[in-house]
Design a protein around this motif. Structure first.
Motif, PDB file in Angstrom:
ATOM      1  N   GLU A   1       0.846  -1.205   0.000  1.00 55.25           N
ATOM      2  CA  GLU A   1       0.000   0.000   0.000  1.00 55.25           C
ATOM      3  C   GLU A   1       0.875   1.246   0.000  1.00 55.25           C
ATOM      4  O   GLU A   1       0.549   2.248  -0.648  1.00 55.25           O
ATOM      5  N   ARG A   2       1.992   1.199   0.721  1.00 56.93           N
ATOM      6  CA  ARG A   2       2.883   2.359   0.758  1.00 56.93           C
ATOM      7  C   ARG A   2       3.553   2.591  -0.596  1.00 56.93           C
ATOM      8  O   ARG A   2       3.730   3.737  -1.027  1.00 56.93           O
ATOM      9  N   LEU A   3       3.929   1.507  -1.265  1.00 59.59           N
ATOM     10  CA  LEU A   3       4.545   1.649  -2.585  1.00 59.59           C
ATOM     11  C   LEU A   3       3.551   2.205  -3.595  1.00 59.59           C
ATOM     12  O   LEU A   3       3.888   3.084  -4.398  1.00 59.59           O
ATOM     13  N   LEU A   4       2.330   1.691  -3.580  1.00 61.31           N
ATOM     14  CA  LEU A   4       1.311   2.202  -4.499  1.00 61.31           C
ATOM     15  C   LEU A   4       1.019   3.671  -4.209  1.00 61.31           C
ATOM     16  O   LEU A   4       0.892   4.487  -5.137  1.00 61.31           O
ATOM     17  N   ALA A   5       0.931   4.018  -2.929  1.00 59.51           N
ATOM     18  CA  ALA A   5       0.667   5.415  -2.565  1.00 59.51           C
ATOM     19  C   ALA A   5       1.770   6.326  -3.091  1.00 59.51           C
ATOM     20  O   ALA A   5       1.497   7.442  -3.553  1.00 59.51           O
ATOM     21  N   ARG A   6       3.016   5.866  -3.054  1.00 61.31           N
ATOM     22  CA  ARG A   6       4.107   6.685  -3.576  1.00 61.31           C
ATOM     23  C   ARG A   6       3.961   6.893  -5.084  1.00 61.31           C
ATOM     24  O   ARG A   6       4.217   7.987  -5.602  1.00 61.31           O
ATOM     25  N   ALA A   7       3.551   5.851  -5.800  1.00 61.78           N
ATOM     26  CA  ALA A   7       3.364   5.981  -7.245  1.00 61.78           C
ATOM     27  C   ALA A   7       2.229   6.947  -7.569  1.00 61.78           C
ATOM     28  O   ALA A   7       2.331   7.758  -8.499  1.00 61.78           O
ATOM     29  N   VAL A   8       1.139   6.861  -6.810  1.00 67.75           N
ATOM     30  CA  VAL A   8       0.030   7.803  -7.009  1.00 67.75           C
ATOM     31  C   VAL A   8       0.488   9.217  -6.671  1.00 67.75           C
ATOM     32  O   VAL A   8       0.169  10.180  -7.379  1.00 67.75           O
ATOM     33  N   HIS A   9       1.264   9.330  -5.599  1.00 67.78           N
ATOM     34  CA  HIS A   9       1.699  10.662  -5.184  1.00 67.78           C
ATOM     35  C   HIS A   9       2.713  11.268  -6.146  1.00 67.78           C
ATOM     36  O   HIS A   9       2.793  12.489  -6.286  1.00 67.78           O
ATOM     37  N   LEU A  10       3.491  10.433  -6.809  1.00 68.63           N
ATOM     38  CA  LEU A  10       4.366  10.929  -7.869  1.00 68.63           C
ATOM     39  C   LEU A  10       3.538  11.635  -8.934  1.00 68.63           C
ATOM     40  O   LEU A  10       3.881  12.745  -9.384  1.00 68.63           O
ATOM     41  N   ALA A  11       2.436  11.007  -9.332  1.00 69.28           N
ATOM     42  CA  ALA A  11       1.552  11.630 -10.324  1.00 69.28           C
ATOM     43  C   ALA A  11       0.931  12.907  -9.768  1.00 69.28           C
ATOM     44  O   ALA A  11       0.788  13.916 -10.483  1.00 69.28           O
ATOM     45  N   MET A  12       0.579  12.896  -8.478  1.00 65.87           N
ATOM     46  CA  MET A  12       0.013  14.088  -7.848  1.00 65.87           C
ATOM     47  C   MET A  12       1.010  15.241  -7.879  1.00 65.87           C
ATOM     48  O   MET A  12       0.647  16.399  -8.162  1.00 65.87           O
ATOM     49  N   ALA A  13       2.278  14.950  -7.603  1.00 60.74           N
ATOM     50  CA  ALA A  13       3.292  16.007  -7.567  1.00 60.74           C
ATOM     51  C   ALA A  13       3.456  16.667  -8.929  1.00 60.74           C
ATOM     52  O   ALA A  13       3.551  17.897  -9.036  1.00 60.74           O
ATOM     53  N   ALA A  14       3.514  15.860  -9.992  1.00 57.27           N
ATOM     54  CA  ALA A  14       3.636  16.434 -11.331  1.00 57.27           C
ATOM     55  C   ALA A  14       2.400  17.266 -11.677  1.00 57.27           C
ATOM     56  O   ALA A  14       2.508  18.328 -12.296  1.00 57.27           O
ATOM     57  N   ALA A  15       1.234  16.777 -11.259  1.00 58.57           N
ATOM     58  CA  ALA A  15       0.005  17.535 -11.501  1.00 58.57           C
ATOM     59  C   ALA A  15       0.014  18.854 -10.734  1.00 58.57           C
ATOM     60  O   ALA A  15      -0.486  19.876 -11.217  1.00 58.57           O
ATOM     61  N   MET A  16       0.595  18.859  -9.536  1.00 62.62           N
ATOM     62  CA  MET A  16       0.700  20.094  -8.762  1.00 62.62           C
ATOM     63  C   MET A  16       1.619  21.085  -9.466  1.00 62.62           C
ATOM     64  O   MET A  16       1.356  22.296  -9.486  1.00 62.62           O
ATOM     65  N   GLY A  17       2.713  20.582 -10.045  1.00 60.81           N
ATOM     66  CA  GLY A  17       3.590  21.451 -10.820  1.00 60.81           C
ATOM     67  C   GLY A  17       2.857  22.057 -12.000  1.00 60.81           C
ATOM     68  O   GLY A  17       3.029  23.244 -12.327  1.00 60.81           O
TER      69      GLY A  17
END
Length: 644
Positions: free
Chosen positions: A478-494
């Motif tokens: 779950e932590r690994l998947l959350a990091r992958a989702v959050h990677l996408a979130m970070a780029a979207a925030m940029g």
């Protein structure tokens, strides 16, 4: 039954030096004892005393060669409040644009594919769990239309270090992210442009800088789709096709932390207008600015808060931090309370707006971060007493039916997504596009199309909606998947920040910073700055007098997660009073398909690496003997392998 003793020292593919001692029942494959040990002393708090507060931004950045911008940003927020100033909207936008790239898109990519990825590569899986490798060869990849891999085994093969295509693509794309951030920061990993109340980036050629940023961001938006699809497939494979020895889903149970989970996130991405306007509303009064911090933090594009299970206990950082304490029961520090070592201004008993610290308890108040004094006390490892340099952060809950309960803390990308989801909100860009939305149990992230990247399959070029469902527990997968989702979130925030910058340019609102000069500080002020980072939270507490630091305490992102055990927790957490690293090992089972005397601890290091530990936030403290006597020497300052 026999007991297998594992001493893994060091745990590789992390930042810094961490050791694990675990005892495993060979018949049940379950862990009976687990301790993690950090043999590095972080002494920045000691040599920050007496310096100008603005120096802390750049000194604490040197804490780490990876997340230097993370510490710099947390310190900047603490300085913003203590000085009574926040940036103009463009300053806030530039801060977000840079951080989205240098610390998030760059760091998450490396963490997932180069540090954690090898644990799920052909090289490891085929050797230690050959039955899992065999199943992977015949299991179709569900997201092949995005990432292009036919089977799970194809993904695992390309996660092989150095030779694997995913590993190689990560090297290229993390560089693109760093380049985009350096356009604003001036350098990475230690930004040279962050200042109290603003950012000193040269915006003479602002239009050109924004174009250069977008040229890299457009490729990275395709990249994050590619990475998410890979890890979504791996997660579903370990959820549906891999079991623990007791027959449970590997992804849903292995490496579980606390029950119920306790998750803390700071949020990040200050709302450009809200964080700017609170300065004007406070009329230059730092206490009034502090009083508006919860409003500003809750306006962040990613949300702060403390959750217990699926309940948002509090969304307000100033409320949560009232009960934020550190102990030194199992760590190599002198207990400053028992030694009656007060900070130079005496024991603080309330926050800047008059609320009592730690529920007014006079003893526990002295363990609050504004009252902490860092006194190193090195010694030998003794698991029955002191065994690590990691401190022991806990939260004493400040309200409700659980008021006074002492709880452990977990941080990280999963905690941030947990808060984003529980807040049940919608975040839109300056042009009205929905960036992400949540309903309390599900979060949906919307990534834009037209993201052409010649290195990646065409499936990454179009629009993509990512759905993340709030899990029951924090587990390894779950932590690994959350990091992958959050990677996408970070780029979207940029991307959202870039669109906001274009809008500000069109309106002619390009000023970034409040007027500020060296030494412009109130006679006395104290504050904190919290900032979400790839590994967890950077949390800084500042007390200044007459433009000099009287006390500075801060926690590296890993500190709550690597916390050793003590007996301070109460309520449901009385028997779980240790950090998530140790809890995740205790709640793991050995799955290696080798004789017990050949076990390597794969499942345990998988659990720990899923947090992305960073123990290099340290200076080195060494005890030396000469002529029959022992004395203490500070050998190296601001020295870590990642910056070399």
């Amino acid at each position: 039954m026999s007991t297998i003793k594992l001493w893994i020292d060091p745990i590789t593919r992390i930042e810094g030096h961490l050791a694990l001692y675990a005892e495993v029942d060979s018949s049940t494959r379950k862990v009976t004892t687990a301790h993690t040990t950090v043999m590095m002393f972080r002494g920045f708090e000691v040599f920050l005393r007496g310096r100008p507060p603005e120096d802390a931004i750049h000194i604490t950045s040197r804490t780490c060669g990876v997340c230097g911008a993370a510490h710099a940003n947390a310190s900047t927020r603490a300085c913003d409040v203590a000085s009574g100033m926040t940036p103009y909207p463009m300053g806030n936008v530039l801060r977000t644009m840079a951080y989205a790239m240098t610390d998030y898109t760059y760091d998450h990519s490396i963490i997932l594919n180069m540090l954690e990825g090898p644990d799920y590569s052909e090289a490891i899986v085929s050797k230690l769990t050959p039955s899992v490798w065999q199943t992977a060869q015949s299991t179709p990849a569900n997201y092949s239309s995005i990432h292009g891999y036919r089977t799970i085994a194809d993904i695992m093969r390309d996660l092989n270090p150095i030779t694997g295509r995913i590993w190689q693509l990560t090297v290229k794309h993390q560089r693109l992210a760093r380049e985009a951030g350096v356009l604003i920061y001036g350098r990475h990993s230690h930004p040279s442009t962050l200042i109290p109340g603003g950012i000193s980036t040269d915006i003479t050629l602002l239009g050109s800088m924004l174009e250069e940023y977008y040229a890299r961001l457009s490729k990275l938006l395709a990249w994050v789709k590619f990475v998410w699809a890979i890890w979504q497939d791996l997660y579903e494979f370990f959820r549906d096709h891999v079991s623990t020895p007791d027959g449970k889903s590997y992804a849903l149970t292995q490496g579980k932390t606390h029950d119920p989970p306790v998750l803390l996130a700071s949020g990040w991405g200050d709302d450009p207008e809200v964080y700017s306007s609170i300065t004007d509303e406070a009329n230059g009064d730092w206490r009034q600015l502090y009083a508006k911090l919860d409003e500003a933090y809750n306006a962040r594009w990613e949300k702060p808060g403390l959750a217990i299970g699926h309940q948002l206990y509090s969304p307000n950082p100033t409320e949560i931090q009232l009960g934020y304490v550190e102990f030194a029961d199992s760590s190599f520090y002198e207990d400053w309370v028992k030694a009656n070592v007060a900070p130079p201004y005496g024991w603080l008993t309330e926050d800047p707006i008059g609320r009592p610290l730690v529920n007014g308890d006079p003893t526990l108040q002295k363990y609050h971060m504004w009252n902490r004094t860092t006194i190193p006390k090195p010694g030998a490892i003794n698991f029955a007493d002191k065994y690590t340099w990691a401190a022991e952060p806990r939260i004493v809950l400040p309200m409700g039916s659980l008021k006074g309960t002492v709880i452990p803390i977990e941080t990280g990308p999963i905690a941030q997504l947990w808060m984003d989801t529980l807040h049940a909100t919608k975040v839109t860009t300056a042009t009205g596009q929905t960036l992400w939305e949540s309903n309390g149990s599900t979060l949906k992230l919307y990534l834009p199309g037209n993201t052409v990247n010649p290195d990646l399959p065409e499936g990454t070029y179009g629009e993509l909606t990512i759905t993340w469902n709030l899990p029951q527990y924090s587990t390894t997968m779950e932590r690994l998947l959350a990091r992958a989702v959050h990677l996408a979130m970070a780029a979207a925030m940029g991307y959202a920040a870039l669109l906001y910058a274009f809008e500000l340019v069109n309106k002619g609102k390009t000023q970034t910073s409040r007027p500020w000069s060296y030494g412009k500080w109130p006679s006395f002020s104290y504050s904190f700055g919290w900032w979400q980072v790839p590994r967890g939270n950077c949390m800084h507490w500042l007390v200044q007098q007459n433009g000099r630091i009287a006390n500075y305490q801060y926690e590296a992102p890993t500190t709550p997660n690597v916390s050793p055990q003590n007996s301070r927790c109460t309520g449901q957490w009385q028997g779980q009073c240790r950090g998530p690293f140790e809890m995740s090992v205790i709640n793991s089972q050995e799955t290696e398909e080798t004789p017990p005397d050949q076990w390597t601890g794969l499942d345990f290091v998988r659990a720990i690496r899923s947090f992305d530990p960073c123990l290099a936030c340290a200076v080195h403290f060494e005890a030396k003997g000469e002529g029959g006597r022992v004395y203490n020497v500070i050998e190296k300052v601001i020295w870590n392998a990642c910056s070399l």
